[in-house]
Design a protein around this motif. Structure first.
Motif, PDB file in Angstrom:
ATOM      1  N   LEU A 173       0.907  -1.260   0.029  1.00  0.00           N
ATOM      2  CA  LEU A 173      -0.104   0.151   0.037  1.00  0.00           C
ATOM      3  C   LEU A 173       1.033   1.200  -0.060  1.00  0.00           C
ATOM      4  N   GLY A 174       1.973   1.358  -0.256  1.00  0.00           N
ATOM      5  CA  GLY A 174       2.825   2.165  -0.523  1.00  0.00           C
ATOM      6  C   GLY A 174       3.622   2.711   1.043  1.00  0.00           C
ATOM      7  N   LEU A 175       3.560   1.963   2.035  1.00  0.00           N
ATOM      8  CA  LEU A 175       4.036   2.304   3.338  1.00  0.00           C
ATOM      9  C   LEU A 175       5.506   1.888   3.189  1.00  0.00           C
ATOM     10  N   ARG A 176       6.422   2.542   2.428  1.00  0.00           N
ATOM     11  CA  ARG A 176       7.729   2.080   2.248  1.00  0.00           C
ATOM     12  C   ARG A 176       8.639   2.309   3.216  1.00  0.00           C
ATOM     13  N   LYS A 177       8.506   3.344   4.102  1.00  0.00           N
ATOM     14  CA  LYS A 177       9.764   3.571   5.214  1.00  0.00           C
ATOM     15  C   LYS A 177       9.837   2.518   5.904  1.00  0.00           C
ATOM     16  N   ASN A 178       8.641   1.752   6.238  1.00  0.00           N
ATOM     17  CA  ASN A 178       8.808   0.624   7.340  1.00  0.00           C
ATOM     18  C   ASN A 178       9.868  -0.329   7.061  1.00  0.00           C
ATOM     19  N   LEU A 179      10.030  -0.762   5.689  1.00  0.00           N
ATOM     20  CA  LEU A 179      10.841  -1.840   5.393  1.00  0.00           C
ATOM     21  C   LEU A 179      12.241  -1.485   5.883  1.00  0.00           C
ATOM     22  N   ASP A 180      12.567   0.031   5.741  1.00  0.00           N
ATOM     23  CA  ASP A 180      13.743   0.256   6.034  1.00  0.00           C
ATOM     24  C   ASP A 180      14.056   0.088   7.506  1.00  0.00           C
ATOM     25  N   ALA A 181      13.083   0.673   8.272  1.00  0.00           N
ATOM     26  CA  ALA A 181      13.058   0.585   9.650  1.00  0.00           C
ATOM     27  C   ALA A 181      13.261  -0.660  10.139  1.00  0.00           C
ATOM     28  N   LEU A 182      12.451  -1.673   9.628  1.00  0.00           N
ATOM     29  CA  LEU A 182      12.432  -3.101   9.847  1.00  0.00           C
ATOM     30  C   LEU A 182      13.898  -3.519   9.770  1.00  0.00           C
ATOM     31  N   ALA A 183      14.473  -3.297   8.468  1.00  0.00           N
ATOM     32  CA  ALA A 183      15.737  -3.833   8.169  1.00  0.00           C
ATOM     33  C   ALA A 183      16.748  -3.251   9.309  1.00  0.00           C
ATOM     34  N   LEU A 184      16.717  -2.193   9.514  1.00  0.00           N
ATOM     35  CA  LEU A 184      17.700  -1.769  10.529  1.00  0.00           C
ATOM     36  C   LEU A 184      17.690  -2.312  11.970  1.00  0.00           C
ATOM     37  N   GLN A 185      16.442  -3.030  12.293  1.00  0.00           N
ATOM     38  CA  GLN A 185      16.283  -3.586  13.505  1.00  0.00           C
ATOM     39  C   GLN A 185      17.241  -4.940  13.480  1.00  0.00           C
ATOM     40  N   MET A 186      17.215  -5.498  12.052  1.00  0.00           N
ATOM     41  CA  MET A 186      17.722  -6.549  11.843  1.00  0.00           C
ATOM     42  C   MET A 186      19.486  -6.574  12.280  1.00  0.00           C
ATOM     43  N   THR A 187      19.798  -5.662  12.066  1.00  0.00           N
ATOM     44  CA  THR A 187      21.343  -5.303  12.064  1.00  0.00           C
ATOM     45  C   THR A 187      21.832  -5.204  13.804  1.00  0.00           C
ATOM     46  N   ASP A 188      20.683  -4.694  14.449  1.00  0.00           N
ATOM     47  CA  ASP A 188      21.064  -5.074  16.052  1.00  0.00           C
ATOM     48  C   ASP A 188      21.107  -6.407  16.478  1.00  0.00           C
ATOM     49  N   PHE A 189      20.687  -7.354  15.635  1.00  0.00           N
ATOM     50  CA  PHE A 189      20.800  -8.859  16.128  1.00  0.00           C
ATOM     51  C   PHE A 189      21.994  -9.359  15.116  1.00  0.00           C
ATOM     52  N   GLY A 190      22.679  -8.582  14.525  1.00  0.00           N
ATOM     53  CA  GLY A 190      23.770  -9.302  13.477  1.00  0.00           C
ATOM     54  C   GLY A 190      23.356 -10.205  12.482  1.00  0.00           C
ATOM     55  N   LEU A 191      22.082  -9.860  12.111  1.00  0.00           N
ATOM     56  CA  LEU A 191      21.438 -10.781  11.027  1.00  0.00           C
ATOM     57  C   LEU A 191      21.885 -10.253   9.645  1.00  0.00           C
ATOM     58  N   HIS A 192      22.009 -11.159   8.829  1.00  0.00           N
ATOM     59  CA  HIS A 192      22.406 -10.894   7.258  1.00  0.00           C
ATOM     60  C   HIS A 192      21.482 -11.661   6.380  1.00  0.00           C
ATOM     61  N   CYS A 193      20.339 -11.897   6.855  1.00  0.00           N
ATOM     62  CA  CYS A 193      19.221 -12.747   6.198  1.00  0.00           C
ATOM     63  C   CYS A 193      18.323 -12.290   5.025  1.00  0.00           C
ATOM     64  N   PRO A 194      17.766 -12.955   4.117  1.00  0.00           N
ATOM     65  CA  PRO A 194      17.112 -12.234   3.169  1.00  0.00           C
ATOM     66  C   PRO A 194      15.668 -11.528   3.880  1.00  0.00           C
ATOM     67  N   LEU A 195      15.312 -10.513   3.411  1.00  0.00           N
ATOM     68  CA  LEU A 195      14.219  -9.427   3.899  1.00  0.00           C
ATOM     69  C   LEU A 195      13.720  -9.008   2.592  1.00  0.00           C
ATOM     70  N   PHE A 196      12.373  -9.707   2.544  1.00  0.00           N
ATOM     71  CA  PHE A 196      11.796  -9.479   1.304  1.00  0.00           C
ATOM     72  C   PHE A 196      10.235  -8.884   1.472  1.00  0.00           C
ATOM     73  N   ARG A 197       9.740  -8.178   0.564  1.00  0.00           N
ATOM     74  CA  ARG A 197       8.405  -7.738   0.875  1.00  0.00           C
ATOM     75  C   ARG A 197       7.398  -8.648   0.023  1.00  0.00           C
ATOM     76  N   ILE A 198       6.634  -9.263   0.987  1.00  0.00           N
ATOM     77  CA  ILE A 198       5.814 -10.189   0.203  1.00  0.00           C
ATOM     78  C   ILE A 198       4.194 -10.158   0.296  1.00  0.00           C
ATOM     79  N   ASP A 199       3.569 -10.872  -0.391  1.00  0.00           N
ATOM     80  CA  ASP A 199       2.129 -10.815  -0.441  1.00  0.00           C
ATOM     81  C   ASP A 199       2.140 -12.316  -0.157  1.00  0.00           C
ATOM     82  N   ALA A 200       1.430 -12.494   1.036  1.00  0.00           N
ATOM     83  CA  ALA A 200       1.241 -13.992   1.551  1.00  0.00           C
ATOM     84  C   ALA A 200       0.554 -14.921   0.622  1.00  0.00           C
ATOM     85  N   ARG A 201      -0.416 -14.201  -0.088  1.00  0.00           N
ATOM     86  CA  ARG A 201      -1.427 -14.847  -0.666  1.00  0.00           C
ATOM     87  C   ARG A 201      -0.770 -15.454  -2.246  1.00  0.00           C
ATOM     88  N   GLN A 202       0.051 -14.620  -2.660  1.00  0.00           N
ATOM     89  CA  GLN A 202       1.029 -14.948  -3.679  1.00  0.00           C
ATOM     90  C   GLN A 202       1.673 -15.817  -3.815  1.00  0.00           C
TER      91      GLN A 202
END
Lengths: 400, 193
Positions: free
Chosen positions: B123-152
């Protein structure tokens, strides 16, 4: 009280025959009883053979797993009698509605709801008894109780199968020869100048106009690309095929695309054109991929070991051959493009194309252990790590 | 045939069941598993689906209930689950807190390959993805982070493909194989005893 005894048997090697797995049950109704008997011939348990069924409580105490129906009126009494005997470590409780577990259930337990389905019962048995592989393919290291994870080859096959589409772009790049990292002439032949393509031009336009508050558009042969700064989204007004063609064409073949400010004239001009919205990230990825055609940008030292700062958002980017495989490897280790191609046993052209697209999104580390050092130092790479919607911001700051 | 169990976790409404349905079809198997919680047992309701992959084996997808997320760290075990898919609802204002909560739970267990899908973000709420991604870094994670539609199906398939390939790379490094080998009593401390 009855007991079924199953035997896990590897037909190829008698020495690997395991201790029989026995399953006891009480208080279950006919459908469940029939299900248990059918299990021995089901697909999931084809390697288990039914040895015996007998009414003997003493026998049940030796069972590896006990199944009982808690909805049976006599269940509690039977349970008290039963737990007075030898301890059993795995129990499947068949229930209906709210679950009230038997008192002092000193066992691993799985509760399955009525009506019981074969898959649910098989699942419960496998969970409790840890029988994940039934065809004798269990790796030696997992023999003590782990599941038989898929082999590396199987993981690749499974990933390929999930991806679905065949590697469509193979035929387009198939004329490129493999080169050596030490072959200077070969490297020169396999590189291209991004600024000679739409990809480079778009980055330039974003750099020059992306700081504006108002929308602007790039007029191109056959349509427009419109961008509203800071939303991270672009509107493409042209045929999809035309855009792909433009991305792969050198800019010198048409006049330098003028930038149009505002969207009013654009709305009018674009009325008859198909339009679709995409992210800047998606457009730059596609443009770089198409411009690359199996080559790499001359601004990228392809012989230097690098690592991906993050995975590209593959679910929203155009398909690139082997992109997921390359991402997995390049996100895990610092490697050169040549090492990636060798490790995955794929053509270099696919790695070069991926590298072009990844560089367009600023996904590469600077090499020399940048990511590893940042992790070891307890700091992270901040804004560089997740360019995502920040491609524009990055362009405005660095101009690269 | 080999079987690969993958645990799907995430807050309520993040699309766990939808993701399984999109890959495995409409029929989900529901069951409960009892996990020790103090002196008593807690029933964990799971939804699962299986996806047969020709000539390879089956991918078993298990959706872990959101209301038992505080027990997740004790539930995850390397010999029971080959990898974890974390789904986060990108519309949720508390998405960042949810992500942190789940990453804390997951990181308290033995490390497993992880892939993160952010749903409802189209729905165009783009800034959340970056904010979420930054949280991953606190945990030292380097894993795939994708935007998905779970129905697809394609979206869920791409996320799982990334997870499987992360396992592939991890096994090449000799990490997973060693880790899997060492655990013989996976959940025994977690189950009633």
């Amino acid at each position: 009280m009855a007991a079924l005894r199953f035997q896990l048997f590897d037909g190829r090697d008698v020495k690997s025959m395991r201790k029989p797995v026995s399953i006891a049950y009480f208080g279950v109704d006919d459908p469940v009883r029939q299900l248990l008997h059918r299990l021995s011939s089901s697909v999931a348990f084809s390697a288990l053979s039914l040895l015996e069924a007998a009414a003997d409580t003493g026998f049940a105490h030796e069972a590896d797993c006990l199944i009982f129906d808690i909805t049976d009126p006599a269940a509690n009494r039977k349970w008290r009698l039963f737990r007075a005997g030898k301890r059993i470590s795995a129990v499947i409780v068949i229930a209906q509605g709210a679950v009230s577990l038997p008192p002092r259930l000193q066992a691993r337990a799985v509760v399955l709801q009525k009506p019981l389905q074969p898959t649910a019962l098989a699942w419960g048995l496998r969970k409790l008894l840890r029988i994940w592989a039934v065809d004798g393919e269990r790796p030696a290291e997992a023999a003590a109780g782990g599941y038989a994870h898929l082999s590396r080859l199987h993981l690749l096959r499974a990933a390929e199968w999930l991806h679905g589409d065949k590697e469509k772009i193979e035929c387009r790049y198939a004329s490129m020869d493999e080169i050596s990292a030490l072959d200077g002439k070969g490297l020169a032949r396999a590189s291209f100048d991004p600024n000679a393509y739409l990809y480079g031009y778009l980055r330039g336009a974003l750099k020059a106009h992306g700081g504006a508050l108002h929308a602007f558009a790039v007029r191109l042969p056959g349509g427009f690309i419109s961008l509203v700064p800071f939303t991270g989204m672009v509107t493409v007004l042209m045929e999809d095929g035309k855009l792909k063609e433009l991305c792969a064409t050198r800019l010198s073949l048409f006049e330098s695309p003028p930038v149009v400010r505002g969207t009013e004239s654009l709305e009018e001009a674009g009325e008859y054109l198909p339009r679709r919205q995409t992210s800047i990230e998606g457009l730059l990825w596609l443009a770089a991929l198409r411009a690359s055609q199996g080559r790499f940008p001359d601004s990228l030292d392809i012989t230097m070991p690098r690592r991906l700062l993050r995975w590209p958002n593959l679910s929203r980017l155009a398909d690139a051959p082997y992109a997921a495989r390359i991402s997995a490897l390049w996100a895990a280790r610092e490697m050169t493009a040549f090492e990636i191609a060798d490790e995955l046993d794929i053509h270099q052209r696919h790695v070069f194309s991926f590298a072009s697209a990844a560089q367009a999104l600023d996904l590469f580390s600077e090499g020399d252990g940048e990511v590893e050092r940042a992790v070891a130092d307890g700091r992270w790479l901040g804004r560089r790590l997740f360019s995502g919607a920040r491609v524009l911001t990055h362009l405005l700051r660095t101009g690269q | 045939m080999s079987e690969l169990p993958v645990l799907i976790v995430g807050p309520a409404g993040s699309g766990k069941s939808a993701a399984i349905r999109s890959l495995c079809g409409e029929r989900l198997v529901r069951q409960q598993l009892v996990l020790a919680d103090g002196d008593s047992g807690v029933a964990i309701g799971l939804e699962s689906g299986e996806l047969e992959i020709p000539d390879v084996g089956s991918l078993s997808l298990l959706a872990y209930p959101a209301d038992k997320s505080r027990l997740l760290g004790r539930f995850i075990a390397p010999e029971m689950h080959a990898g974890v898919v974390l789904l986060i609802d990108g519309r949720d204002e508390a998405a960042i807190e949810e992500l942190r909560h789940y990453l804390q739970q997951i990181s308290s267990a033995e490390p497993l390959p992880l892939a993160i899908g952010v749903t409802h973000l189209d729905l165009g709420l783009r800034k959340n993805l970056d904010a979420l991604a930054l949280q991953m870094t606190d945990f030292g994670l380097h894993c795939p982070l994708f935007r998905i539609d779970a129905r697809q199906r394609r979206d869920v398939g791409v996320l799982l493909e990334a997870l499987l390939l992360s396992m592939y790379v991890a096994e090449a490094d000799g990490v997973s194989v060693d880790r899997l080998a060492g655990f013989t009593e996976p959940l025994s401390s977690g189950f009633c005893s």
